[in-house]
Scaffold this motif. Structure first.
Motif, PDB file in Angstrom:
ATOM      1  N   UNK A 137      38.652  17.171  48.459  1.00  0.00           N
ATOM      2  CA  UNK A 137      38.079  15.978  47.839  1.00  0.00           C
ATOM      3  C   UNK A 137      39.041  15.380  46.810  1.00  0.00           C
ATOM      4  N   UNK A 138      38.539  14.451  46.007  1.00  0.00           N
ATOM      5  CA  UNK A 138      39.374  13.809  44.993  1.00  0.00           C
ATOM      6  C   UNK A 138      39.276  14.453  43.618  1.00  0.00           C
ATOM      7  N   UNK A 139      38.160  15.120  43.341  1.00  0.00           N
ATOM      8  CA  UNK A 139      37.975  15.830  42.077  1.00  0.00           C
ATOM      9  C   UNK A 139      36.808  16.791  42.231  1.00  0.00           C
ATOM     10  N   UNK A 140      36.720  17.746  41.328  1.00  0.00           N
ATOM     11  CA  UNK A 140      35.663  18.754  41.371  1.00  0.00           C
ATOM     12  C   UNK A 140      34.635  18.390  40.306  1.00  0.00           C
ATOM     13  N   UNK A 141      33.432  18.014  40.727  1.00  0.00           N
ATOM     14  CA  UNK A 141      32.422  17.526  39.797  1.00  0.00           C
ATOM     15  C   UNK A 141      31.497  18.618  39.274  1.00  0.00           C
ATOM     16  N   UNK A 142      31.318  19.708  40.021  1.00  0.00           N
ATOM     17  CA  UNK A 142      30.417  20.770  39.586  1.00  0.00           C
ATOM     18  C   UNK A 142      30.878  22.095  40.164  1.00  0.00           C
ATOM     19  N   UNK A 143      30.627  23.176  39.396  1.00  0.00           N
ATOM     20  CA  UNK A 143      30.957  24.530  39.807  1.00  0.00           C
ATOM     21  C   UNK A 143      29.819  25.461  39.411  1.00  0.00           C
ATOM     22  N   UNK A 144      29.516  26.442  40.248  1.00  0.00           N
ATOM     23  CA  UNK A 144      28.539  27.456  39.879  1.00  0.00           C
ATOM     24  C   UNK A 144      28.814  28.735  40.661  1.00  0.00           C
ATOM     25  N   UNK A 145      28.726  29.871  39.963  1.00  0.00           N
ATOM     26  CA  UNK A 145      28.904  31.176  40.597  1.00  0.00           C
ATOM     27  C   UNK A 145      27.584  31.665  41.183  1.00  0.00           C
ATOM     28  N   UNK A 146      27.676  32.451  42.238  1.00  0.00           N
ATOM     29  CA  UNK A 146      26.508  33.172  42.731  1.00  0.00           C
ATOM     30  C   UNK A 146      26.151  34.267  41.730  1.00  0.00           C
ATOM     31  N   UNK A 147      24.901  34.746  41.714  1.00  0.00           N
ATOM     32  CA  UNK A 147      24.506  35.778  40.752  1.00  0.00           C
ATOM     33  C   UNK A 147      25.333  37.055  40.837  1.00  0.00           C
ATOM     34  N   UNK A 148      25.856  37.394  42.018  1.00  0.00           N
ATOM     35  CA  UNK A 148      26.692  38.593  42.121  1.00  0.00           C
ATOM     36  C   UNK A 148      28.150  38.320  41.769  1.00  0.00           C
ATOM     37  N   UNK A 149      28.497  37.076  41.520  1.00  0.00           N
ATOM     38  CA  UNK A 149      29.844  36.716  41.110  1.00  0.00           C
ATOM     39  C   UNK A 149      30.879  36.711  42.219  1.00  0.00           C
ATOM     40  N   UNK A 150      30.475  36.970  43.450  1.00  0.00           N
ATOM     41  CA  UNK A 150      31.436  37.075  44.545  1.00  0.00           C
ATOM     42  C   UNK A 150      31.819  35.732  45.155  1.00  0.00           C
ATOM     43  N   UNK A 151      30.938  34.739  44.998  1.00  0.00           N
ATOM     44  CA  UNK A 151      31.221  33.427  45.569  1.00  0.00           C
ATOM     45  C   UNK A 151      31.110  32.346  44.503  1.00  0.00           C
ATOM     46  N   UNK A 152      31.804  31.270  44.749  1.00  0.00           N
ATOM     47  CA  UNK A 152      31.788  30.104  43.869  1.00  0.00           C
ATOM     48  C   UNK A 152      31.466  28.892  44.721  1.00  0.00           C
TER      49      UNK A 152
END
Length: 394
Positions: A137-152
């Motif tokens: 994409x052109x920019x990253x507007x939002x980020x969040x980790x899964x509760x186990x921290x293994x995926x973003x």
């Protein structure tokens, strides 16, 4: 070139030793572990994190936002009237558009903006960047980790939602059902579901099966979505200033989302950011109308409205300990007492105002990122009341 730069001259004995030097009241807290630092020994409480084997140098102990945390479980409150800048992370992104800490506090993810859609993963234990990649994409507007921290999970202005393996930096899946900018993401506490808010509405996803479950709202701009701590309520703010709530019914199969609940919660302009309190009884929202409002979800009433920021509220995050929250606007970062709405601290904007803020899981450190491509990490201090408690303690 990647840089993990200490900003405070006091931090001269290594990152861990320097950070621990800020902690004069450790004997007050239970469950301590001793760290030998040359000719001195300091005690620090063990943080209650999902993976107890991981210790980040930022951790000062206390619980990492347990669900519906009680008053007796809260750590000693910090004073945020004069926060200290501990360190800065200088990434390669042109600007910092989004931030997220992993649930165990080991990693921080940085999302870039302004035509530099870079995602960076920094290991706070090893004090270095371990992964970085560019999205499609052109920019990253939002980020969040899964509760186990293994995926973003990340979203961008092209409409795609991407699921990444944190350790490998590998793209696992791309959701393409949104047709416009996706500006907000939230994962349910059990990690099974994702809700996304974009300029074309709200989508509810199954992360396990990687499929769309339901379109909650279509063809209406949404700037912020959130899950309540028990995962049984979704909140979203519309561009007209209304707040909509959806009940989520857990099930062994696919979760069921009920019909939207009618509320009178409203701002004069669009809702830009919102968050549930840890106990799930209140909801706080910021708006383009430059106000912050706190609603009692039990009694369905407005508790207070704050008008100190001069312009629209860019970001708002409630501290995991349930005692205060931080808000970002053009003038800087403001800290507020969660119960009363009283202003308790302020970080003035020097040049480029913060685009994103995130609390470290123990609630004692705040990360801010903005247009200068630097992520600053701030720590509150022990206030006068706590000093008095410390002097009276055996």
């Amino acid at each position: 070139m990647e840089r993990f730069r200490l900003k405070n001259p006091v931090l001269t004995q290594g990152l861990i030793a320097g950070l621990l030097a800020y902690i004069p009241a450790f004997p007050l807290l239970l469950g301590t572990a001793l760290f030998s630092l040359g000719d001195r020994t300091l005690a620090t409480p063990q943080p209650q994190m999902p993976n107890s084997s991981v210790q980040s140098p930022l951790s000062r102990g206390t619980a990492a936002n347990p669900q519906f945390q009680g008053q007796g479980d809260r750590p000693i409150p910090l004073s945020w009237d004069n926060p200290e800048l501990l360190l800065a992370i200088e990434g390669e992104s042109a600007t910092i558009q989004s931030l997220a800490f992993s649930p165990d506090g080991r990693f921080i993810a940085l999302g870039g903006g302004r035509n530099d859609p870079r995602i960076e993963i920094w290991d706070l234990q090893q004090e270095k960047r371990i992964r970085h990649w560019k999205t499609s994409q052109n920019r990253v507007l939002a980020l969040t980790f899964s509760p186990d921290g293994n995926t973003l999970v990340s979203s961008a202005d092209g409409g795609a939602i991407e699921v990444w393996d944190v350790q490998e930096g590998k793209l696992l899946h791309r959701f393409l059902e949104h047709r416009s900018n996706v500006v907000s993401l939230a994962i349910s506490p059990d990690g099974r579901n994702l809700v996304s808010g974009g300029l074309d509405g709200i989508r509810f996803w199954d992360l396990g099966d990687r499929q769309l479950i339901r379109v909650l709202l279509n063809l209406q701009p949404i700037y912020s979505v959130a899950f309540r701590g028990d995962g049984q309520l979704i909140a979203a703010g519309t561009h007209q200033g209304n707040i909509i709530l959806w009940p989520v019914i857990p099930s062994e199969g696919t979760a069921i989302v009920g019909n939207p609940l009618t509320t009178s919660f409203q701002h004069d302009r669009g809702i830009t950011t919102l968050d549930f309190t840890p106990d799930g009884n209140r909801l706080i929202a910021g708006s383009f109308d430059a106000t912050i409002k706190c609603w009692d979800l039990v009694n369905r009433e407005l508790l207070y409205s704050l008008v100190d920021h001069p312009t629209w509220i860019k970001s708002l995050k409630i501290n995991p300990n349930g005692q205060l929250f931080a808000s970002a606007s053009e003038d800087g970062i403001r800290f507020w007492n969660l119960d009363t709405g009283e202003a308790v601290g302020f970080i003035s904007a020097e040049s480029d105002w913060a685009q994103a803020i995130a609390w470290y899981p123990d609630g004692l450190t705040l990360a801010t990122g903005g247009l200068d491509r630097i992520v600053n990490l701030w720590r509150g201090g022990i206030g006068p009341n706590e000093d008095a408690i410390a002097s009276d303690s055996p």
